[in-house]
Write a protein that holds these residues in place. Structure first.
Motif, PDB file in Angstrom:
ATOM      1  N   GLY A 217      -8.391   8.489  -9.766  1.00 10.18           N
ATOM      2  CA  GLY A 217      -9.427   7.704  -9.109  1.00 10.18           C
ATOM      3  C   GLY A 217     -10.167   6.792 -10.061  1.00 10.18           C
ATOM      4  N   ASP A 218     -11.133   6.080  -9.485  1.00 10.27           N
ATOM      5  CA  ASP A 218     -11.964   5.152 -10.253  1.00 10.27           C
ATOM      6  C   ASP A 218     -13.349   5.137  -9.625  1.00 10.27           C
ATOM      7  OD1 ASP A 218     -12.674   3.286 -12.183  1.00 10.27           O
ATOM      8  OD2 ASP A 218     -10.835   2.127 -11.932  1.00 10.27           O
ATOM      9  N   TYR A 219     -14.244   4.342 -10.181  1.00  6.18           N
ATOM     10  CA  TYR A 219     -15.650   4.385  -9.769  1.00  6.18           C
ATOM     11  C   TYR A 219     -15.859   4.059  -8.289  1.00  6.18           C
ATOM     12  CZ  TYR A 219     -15.664  -0.734  -9.975  1.00  6.18           C
ATOM     13  OH  TYR A 219     -15.402  -2.061  -9.752  1.00  6.18           O
ATOM     14  N   TYR A 220     -14.960   3.332  -7.667  1.00  7.77           N
ATOM     15  CA  TYR A 220     -15.149   2.907  -6.288  1.00  7.77           C
ATOM     16  C   TYR A 220     -14.394   3.778  -5.281  1.00  7.77           C
ATOM     17  CZ  TYR A 220     -10.673   0.721  -7.399  1.00  7.77           C
ATOM     18  OH  TYR A 220      -9.380   0.509  -7.800  1.00  7.77           O
ATOM     19  N   TRP A 221     -13.612   4.733  -5.746  1.00  2.00           N
ATOM     20  CA  TRP A 221     -12.877   5.591  -4.808  1.00  2.00           C
ATOM     21  C   TRP A 221     -13.871   6.436  -4.023  1.00  2.00           C
ATOM     22  CZ3 TRP A 221      -7.478   7.887  -6.028  1.00  2.00           C
ATOM     23  CH2 TRP A 221      -6.636   6.888  -6.526  1.00  2.00           C
ATOM     24  N   THR A 222     -13.716   6.484  -2.707  1.00  2.00           N
ATOM     25  CA  THR A 222     -14.673   7.192  -1.871  1.00  2.00           C
ATOM     26  C   THR A 222     -14.042   7.597  -0.546  1.00  2.00           C
ATOM     27  OG1 THR A 222     -16.789   7.012  -0.695  1.00  2.00           O
ATOM     28  CG2 THR A 222     -15.576   4.963  -1.043  1.00  2.00           C
TER      29      THR A 222
ATOM     30  N   PHE B 125      -4.269   6.267  -2.996  1.00  2.00           N
ATOM     31  CA  PHE B 125      -3.622   5.013  -2.607  1.00  2.00           C
ATOM     32  C   PHE B 125      -3.462   4.074  -3.794  1.00  2.00           C
ATOM     33  CE2 PHE B 125      -5.194   6.686   1.322  1.00  2.00           C
ATOM     34  CZ  PHE B 125      -4.286   6.266   2.281  1.00  2.00           C
ATOM     35  N   SER B 126      -2.283   3.478  -3.873  1.00  2.00           N
ATOM     36  CA  SER B 126      -2.036   2.360  -4.774  1.00  2.00           C
ATOM     37  C   SER B 126      -2.002   1.108  -3.902  1.00  2.00           C
ATOM     38  CB  SER B 126      -0.708   2.544  -5.515  1.00  2.00           C
ATOM     39  OG  SER B 126      -0.383   1.371  -6.240  1.00  2.00           O
ATOM     40  N   ILE B 127      -2.921   0.185  -4.127  1.00  2.00           N
ATOM     41  CA  ILE B 127      -3.077  -0.972  -3.242  1.00  2.00           C
ATOM     42  C   ILE B 127      -2.951  -2.258  -4.052  1.00  2.00           C
ATOM     43  CG2 ILE B 127      -4.603  -2.135  -1.600  1.00  2.00           C
ATOM     44  CD1 ILE B 127      -5.948   0.552  -1.094  1.00  2.00           C
ATOM     45  N   LYS B 128      -1.988  -3.067  -3.671  1.00  2.00           N
ATOM     46  CA  LYS B 128      -1.777  -4.361  -4.305  1.00  2.00           C
ATOM     47  C   LYS B 128      -1.606  -5.420  -3.225  1.00  2.00           C
ATOM     48  CE  LYS B 128       0.666  -2.117  -8.143  1.00  2.00           C
ATOM     49  NZ  LYS B 128       1.981  -1.978  -8.842  1.00  2.00           N
ATOM     50  N   ASP B 129      -1.881  -6.639  -3.596  1.00  2.00           N
ATOM     51  CA  ASP B 129      -1.710  -7.751  -2.653  1.00  2.00           C
ATOM     52  C   ASP B 129      -0.687  -8.736  -3.214  1.00  2.00           C
ATOM     53  OD1 ASP B 129      -2.045  -9.322  -0.459  1.00  2.00           O
ATOM     54  OD2 ASP B 129      -3.968 -10.175  -1.056  1.00  2.00           O
ATOM     55  N   LYS B 130       0.402  -8.920  -2.477  1.00  2.59           N
ATOM     56  CA  LYS B 130       1.382  -9.948  -2.853  1.00  2.59           C
ATOM     57  C   LYS B 130       0.886 -11.272  -2.292  1.00  2.59           C
ATOM     58  CE  LYS B 130       5.145  -6.555  -2.694  1.00  2.59           C
ATOM     59  NZ  LYS B 130       6.417  -6.143  -2.031  1.00  2.59           N
ATOM     60  N   LEU B 131       0.038 -11.923  -3.059  1.00  2.00           N
ATOM     61  CA  LEU B 131      -0.653 -13.121  -2.584  1.00  2.00           C
ATOM     62  C   LEU B 131       0.239 -14.344  -2.731  1.00  2.00           C
ATOM     63  CD1 LEU B 131      -3.438 -13.911  -1.458  1.00  2.00           C
ATOM     64  CD2 LEU B 131      -4.132 -14.442  -3.795  1.00  2.00           C
TER      65      LEU B 131
ATOM     66  N   ILE C 267       0.846  -1.193   0.000  1.00  2.00           N
ATOM     67  CA  ILE C 267       0.000   0.000   0.000  1.00  2.00           C
ATOM     68  C   ILE C 267       0.880   1.241   0.000  1.00  2.00           C
ATOM     69  CG2 ILE C 267      -1.809   1.273   1.214  1.00  2.00           C
ATOM     70  CD1 ILE C 267      -2.692  -1.363   2.469  1.00  2.00           C
ATOM     71  N   GLU C 268       0.719   2.059  -1.010  1.00  2.00           N
ATOM     72  CA  GLU C 268       1.457   3.307  -1.100  1.00  2.00           C
ATOM     73  C   GLU C 268       0.473   4.471  -1.128  1.00  2.00           C
ATOM     74  OE1 GLU C 268       4.093   3.327  -4.393  1.00  2.00           O
ATOM     75  OE2 GLU C 268       5.205   1.538  -3.765  1.00  2.00           O
ATOM     76  N   MET C 269       0.756   5.502  -0.327  1.00  2.00           N
ATOM     77  CA  MET C 269      -0.103   6.677  -0.283  1.00  2.00           C
ATOM     78  C   MET C 269       0.642   7.899  -0.792  1.00  2.00           C
ATOM     79  SD  MET C 269      -2.023   8.580   2.934  1.00  2.00           S
ATOM     80  CE  MET C 269      -0.553   9.440   3.536  1.00  2.00           C
ATOM     81  N   PHE C 270      -0.040   8.673  -1.644  1.00  2.00           N
ATOM     82  CA  PHE C 270       0.485   9.967  -2.071  1.00  2.00           C
ATOM     83  C   PHE C 270      -0.654  10.971  -2.018  1.00  2.00           C
ATOM     84  CE2 PHE C 270       1.538  13.088  -5.457  1.00  2.00           C
ATOM     85  CZ  PHE C 270       2.675  13.625  -4.867  1.00  2.00           C
TER      86      PHE C 270
END
Length: 678
Positions: free
Chosen positions: A175-180, A55-61, A48-51
């Motif tokens: 952003g995108d449709y789910y950013w809130t 937020f840029s959110i990825k999961d290293k699964l 998770i990176e914040m600027f």
């Protein structure tokens, strides 16, 4: 093949050799078999990176395992189901009833290394889904995934638009449709049940599949609660019984528009005089720069040092009581961060009240050409100190209210006093911030007299955030980030338990050659007259935007629409009282009162304002008419008096006369009739 059927307090569990089904008051909740399991577990590492709140959110699964075997064990108050995959992987689900007779599902991974859960709830293809906090692009959430993470809402919020592309290129802010600002792990199904998750970790609610809803949790446990009701109104009463309800608003809120003004005491007085002389009903001045200003490339920013700037606002302490005697409140601004180069931050640092980095040093966040420390709201001493700042510097000054901004910027790599991971606390942070403001009012006896409003929120904000506003819309006509986006935002938030919502008249974000037009400001003013609060904002670049006093015609327009708003005061107050009593939102989706009308379930750009007014704001440029849908009832056009029975209608919609209809049988019909004469 053998089966076992057990029914406890509305819960029906049917087991077989290959799995089970779980129903609650005849709603199928879980369906599990070895071929179609309902549960997966795994291990991942959040990236998770914040600027600047983006937020840029990825999961290293590392692992995701379907648990295809289920063993059911009866318990005194329910069941325990152990899910397994071979001998190495397992998780446990406890099924029961909580103290308020809600269905309670408690999931826990059995292996310490597993910190991910995916649960599939049963669904029907025809289901509609609403809620998940404040959603700006969609009201019916069916067909898409919705990651739940509080953040900036994004600029443009649509990856197909040029503005979003520009914002992404500049600083990953499109952003995108789910950013809130206000996500929430709560949804309402048209099967007339709600599902609420107690957790605050990163989650993803995916409503894409026709036969199930997949809920993903970035944690090793999850607690879910369900309730059912015969109507949506009853269901919202139950949901707000769980989450809490907003108290009624101060009476002055209904007495006109709150003017967003910056520039100092005399500028406020001059603009106030001009508006009142033009016939505008003014209930307050909102001066966000009361603590001073900081100029950046983004535009004019507030100085984040929460003290009255006597240099910019001379004699403010004398002018506030004068304005109050004239029926005009003075509102200010605060957020849970303190500018690193100012004395409040220095004091907080000396007391040890800032969050820390991994090395134990104070954590400072970059907010756009300046830094700020994060007040550690999990530290009881810091909590009391910051409440003291609100009490001493805002309430004692005589403020009638303030914008309690931000709350969504908690970095996931900061260290908190309570020892809980900031990744887990991130979503919960805005609700803590709301509670801090609420307690400051409660402890000074000012609840019901002073108003604060917020943009960020989460579960629990319902009880403490007195009023929400929609955040930073663009000063343009875009569907995803202009005036249209405010309507699904209000409706989705209402279906999530927060029924008080308004927006910046004219929008806020002024970037990439955007300039607020006169038409946009006037249309937004028309819309805001049919919300619980009217408030303007200059925007981040005031000189680029058309303002409420830019010409005499605009002032006259505000005079007309504030007269409409104040005329409706008893009706709006009654709707707000209903929200406080039972959780019925002030701005309502049509299906709350027209459940049998299938068309109402897909409407996201019109709403019921209280029970008896139907509002369809004009959100396109250059329009003189507007097409909308009326459910079957006896409707009267507010402006013409013309009756309508229902169906799709096209009406004239000049500026100052937005499409609004009232129910002919309403007890408020006589009040509504007076609007025709304005």
């Amino acid at each position: 093949m053998k089966s076992q059927r057990t029914d406890i307090k509305g819960i029906e569990l049917i087991t077989s050799d290959d799995g089970f089904t779980l129903a609650y008051h005849s709603r199928l909740i879980l369906r599990h078999s070895s071929q179609s399991p309902c549960l997966w577990v795994g291990a991942g590492e959040a990236d998770i990176e914040m600027f600047r709140g983006n937020f840029s959110i990825k999961d290293k699964l590392n692992e995701k395992v379907a648990l295809n075997q289920a063993t059911v064990v009866a318990q005194p108050q329910g069941w325990a189901i152990r899910f397994t995959r071979g001998d190495a992987v397992s998780a446990t689900l406890h099924i029961g009833i909580d103290s308020h007779q809600r269905l309670l599902l408690e999931l826990k991974n059995d292996a310490a290394s597993h910190n991910r859960i995916w649960l599939r709830l049963a669904a029907q293809p025809e289901d509609h889904i609403y809620g998940c906090g404040e959603q700006f692009s969609y009201f019916d959430l069916r067909g898409k995934p919705f990651p739940l993470w509080t953040s900036e809402q994004g600029v443009g919020r649509n990856k197909q638009t040029y503005v979003t592309w520009l914002a992404d290129c500049k600083e990953n802010a499109g952003g995108d449709y789910y950013w809130t600002f206000f996500p929430q792990p709560t949804f309402v199904s048209t099967q007339k049940y709600y599902c609420h998750v107690d957790n605050s970790c990163y989650m993803n609610f995916d409503f894409s599949a026709p036969e199930f809803h997949e809920l993903a949790f970035w944690e090793d446990n999850a607690t879910l609660r369900f309730e059912c009701a015969p109507t949506y109104i009853d269901l919202l009463e139950k949901l707000t019984g769980l989450l809490g309800r907003q108290p009624e608003l101060p009476d002055w809120v209904y007495d006109g528009v709150t003017l967003g003004i910056q520039g100092g005491t005399e500028v406020c007085q001059k603009k106030l005089d001009a508006m009142r002389n033009g016939g505008v009903k003014v209930n307050g001045i909102w001066a966000q720069d009361w603590s001073g200003i900081r100029m950046t490339s983004f535009g004019k920013r507030v100085m984040w040092n929460w003290k009255w700037s006597s240099e910019l606002y001379p004699q403010l302490d004398q002018r506030i009581p004068q304005w109050k005697r004239e029926g005009v409140q003075f509102l200010t601004y605060i957020n849970p961060y303190v500018a690193s180069d100012r004395d409040l931050c220095e004091e907080a640092a000396k007391r040890g009240y800032l969050t820390k980095d991994v090395n134990g040093k104070d954590y400072h966040v970059e907010f756009g050409e300046f830094y700020a420390g994060v007040i550690d709201l999990t530290n009881p001493e810091a909590w009391d100190w910051y409440k003291g700042v609100i009490k001493q510097n805002l309430i004692a000054l005589g403020c009638g209210g303030w914008m309690a901004d931000f709350g969504e910027y908690l970095p996931t790599d900061t260290v908190l006093h309570n020892g809980v991971s900031a990744e887990i606390m991130h979503n919960a942070w805005p609700a803590l911030w709301a509670k801090c403001n609420y307690e400051a009012l409660e402890e000074t006896g000012k609840l019901g007299e002073i108003l604060f409003f917020m943009r960020a929120g989460y579960s629990g904000s319902q009880k403490y955030a007195l009023m929400m506003w929609a955040g930073d819309q663009n000063v343009d006509w875009s569907l995803d980030d202009g005036p249209a986006s405010v309507i699904p935002a209000a409706l989705s938030l209402g279906m999530s338990g927060h029924g008080l919502h308004h927006s910046d008249i004219g929008g806020y974000t002024t970037l990439f050659e955007m300039k607020r037009s006169k038409e946009l400001l006037l249309r937004w003013c028309d819309f805001s007259a049919f919300t619980p609060m009217m408030r303007t904002h200059e925007g981040n670049r005031p000189g680029d935007n058309w303002q409420f006093d830019s010409d005499a015609e605009t002032i006259g327009h505000f005079a007309r629409m504030t007269t409409v708003f104040t005329t409706l005061k008893p009706y709006i107050k009654d709707a707000v009282a209903q929200n406080a009593k039972s959780g019925l939102p002030v701005m309502r989706p049509l299906f709350l009162h027209y459940e049998d009308d299938a068309h109402t379930y897909s409407l996201k750009y019109q709403y019921l304002f209280g029970r008896d007014l139907l509002v369809a704001p004009v959100y396109e440029e250059g329009r003189s008419d507007w097409t909308l849908y009326l459910p079957e009832d006896n409707w009267i056009n507010v402006w013409t008096g013309k009756p309508h029975r229902g169906g799709e209608v096209t009406v004239d919609a000049p500026l100052g006369k937005p499409p609004v209809f009232y129910r002919a049988e309403s007890q408020w019909a006589q009040l509504f009739q007076t609007l025709q004469r304005l």
